[in-house]
Design an enzyme around this catalytic site. Structure first.
Site, short mmCIF file in Angstrom:
data_model
loop_
_atom_site.label_atom_id
_atom_site.label_comp_id
_atom_site.label_asym_id
_atom_site.label_seq_id
_atom_site.Cartn_x
_atom_site.Cartn_y
_atom_site.Cartn_z
N LYS A 60 0.72 -1.21 0.40
CA LYS A 60 0.07 0.39 -0.26
C LYS A 60 0.94 0.74 -0.41
CE LYS A 60 -3.73 -1.79 2.25
NZ LYS A 60 -4.91 -2.27 3.63
N ASP A 96 -10.21 2.14 2.54
CA ASP A 96 -10.18 1.32 3.86
C ASP A 96 -10.61 2.99 4.73
OD1 ASP A 96 -9.08 -0.62 2.81
OD2 ASP A 96 -6.81 0.15 3.16
#
Ligand code: ATR
Length: 274
Positions: A60, A96
Site C-alpha cells: 500500500k 479503507d
C-alpha cells in the site's frame, strides 16, 4: 488486486458478484506480486489498460511513487489501496479509511464532535484515526505500547495540526475513557481467529448508548461485538468496513453505484466458507 499473499482474499468474489448482478463487463482478479515487482506490476497495469487495481498488504505504501496523482487523504495516511486508470493517468485513493467512515455513517452514527476511543495504533489504526480526525471527532488512541500511540499522535499533529489524546491500554484508564466515550473502535487483531475468545475491551465497560465498532471480520461476530450486543450497545462489524471499502472502489472504477447488499451477502458467504 495486487498483494502478497492474495490467495484468501474475498474481494474477487465480492466485486465479481456486483459486476455480474449489474451486467457490467469487468472482471476482478487477484495477482500475487513480490515486493521487487511492484513497479513492474503498475507498468503492466498501464500497458494492459487495466481500469483499476486494489492494492493490499504489503504494497500500500510501495505503489505511491509509481502513480501520477494521489488523493489528499491517501497521501496524508501514506497508504493507497485503490488505483483508478483514466486513459493512462493513475490516481491512488484510500477507500479503507473512507469505507470505515461510510460504514459508521450508514449505521446512523456521525462521528463529528463525538468522543471516540480507538484501541490500537498499528497499520490499520492510522487510516481510521486520520479519517476520524478529519471528521472532527474527539479522539483518544489507546495502545498496549504507549510509544506507538504517541508516534501516531505526533504524525497526526504534523498532518492535521491536531493530535488525539493517547493512553496506555491499562484497565483503569480504559474504564474511565470508555465511560466518557460515544464510540469505541477496535483496530487491533485481538479477537481475530483463532483467538476468538479474546476481547480488547472488558464486557463490564460496555453499555447502551455506546457504539462499538470492531474492524476484525474473522470471525464475523467477534467476542467484542457479542459482548456489546449483550450489553445493549450499537454494533458495527469488520465486514461492513470490508464491504464499504470495496463498494467505494467499485464506484470509482465503474461509475456505477455498487450493490452493497449483494457484496455483503457474498462476503459473508465467503467468510463462512473459510
Ligand atoms: P495492523 O496493520 O493489523 O494494525 P500492526 O501494525 O501489527 O497490525 O498493529 C497491531 C495492533 O494490535 C497494535 O496496536 C498492537 O499493539 P502494540 O503496538 O502494543 O503491539 C495491537 N495488539 C496486537 N496484539 C495485542 C494484544 N494481545 N493486546 C493488545 N494489543 C494488541
Amino acid at each position: 488486486m495486487i498483494g502478497d499473499p492474495v490467495e484468501h482474499s474475498i474481494s474477487p468474489a465480492m466485486q465479481n458478484a456486483s459486476f455480474r448482478k449489474l451486467g457490467l463487463d469487468y472482471i476482478y482478479l487477484p495477482f500475487r506480486v513480490a515486493k521487487e515487482n511492484v513497479g513492474a506490476a503498475i507498468a503492466g497495469m498501464r500497458a494492459l489498460n487495466m481500469r483499476g487495481l486494489n492494492v493490499t498488504i504489503p504494497h500500500k505504501l510501495a505503489v505511491i511513487p509509481y502513480l501520477d496523482r494521489v488523493d489528499d487523504l491517501a497521501e496524508k495516511i501514506g497508504a493507497v489501496n485503490t488505483i483508478v486508470n483514466d486513459n493512462g493517468v493513475l490516481t491512488g485513493y484510500n477507500t479503507d479509511s473512507a469505507g470505515f467512515l461510510r460504514a459508521l455513517i450508514e449505521t446512523g452514527v456521525d462521528p463529528k464532535g463525538k468522543n471516540v476511543v480507538v484501541v490500537g495504533a498499528g497499520g490499520a489504526a492510522r487510516g481510521i484515526v486520520f479519517a476520524l480526525i478529519g471528521n472532527s471527532a474527539k479522539l483518544t488512541v489507546v495502545n498496549r505500547t504507549l510509544t506507538r500511540a504517541e508516534e501516531l499522535a505526533r504524525r497526526a499533529r504534523e498532518v492535521f495540526g491536531r493530535a488525539p489524546r493517547v493512553s496506555a491500554l491499562s484497565r483503569p484508564d480504559l474504564a474511565a475513557l470508555v465511560k466518557e466515550a460515544d464510540i469505541v473502535v477496535n483496530t487491533t487483531n485481538v479477537g481475530m481467529h483463532p483467538a476468538e475468545g479474546e476481547s480488547p475491551v472488558p464486557c463490564e465497560l460496555l453499555r447502551p448508548g455506546l457504539t462499538v465498532y470492531d474492524i476484525v471480520y474473522n470471525p464475523i461476530k467477534t467476542r467484542l461485538l457479542r459482548d456489546a450486543e449483550a450489553a445493549g450497545a450499537k454494533t458495527i462489524g469488520g465486514v461492513d468496513m470490508l464491504v464499504w471499502q470495496g463498494a467505494l472502489a467499485f464506484e470509482k472504477w465503474t461509475g456505477h453505484e455498487a450493490l452493497v447488499e449483494v457484496m455483503k451477502e457474498e462476503a459473508i458467504r465467503q467468510l463462512r466458507r473459510g
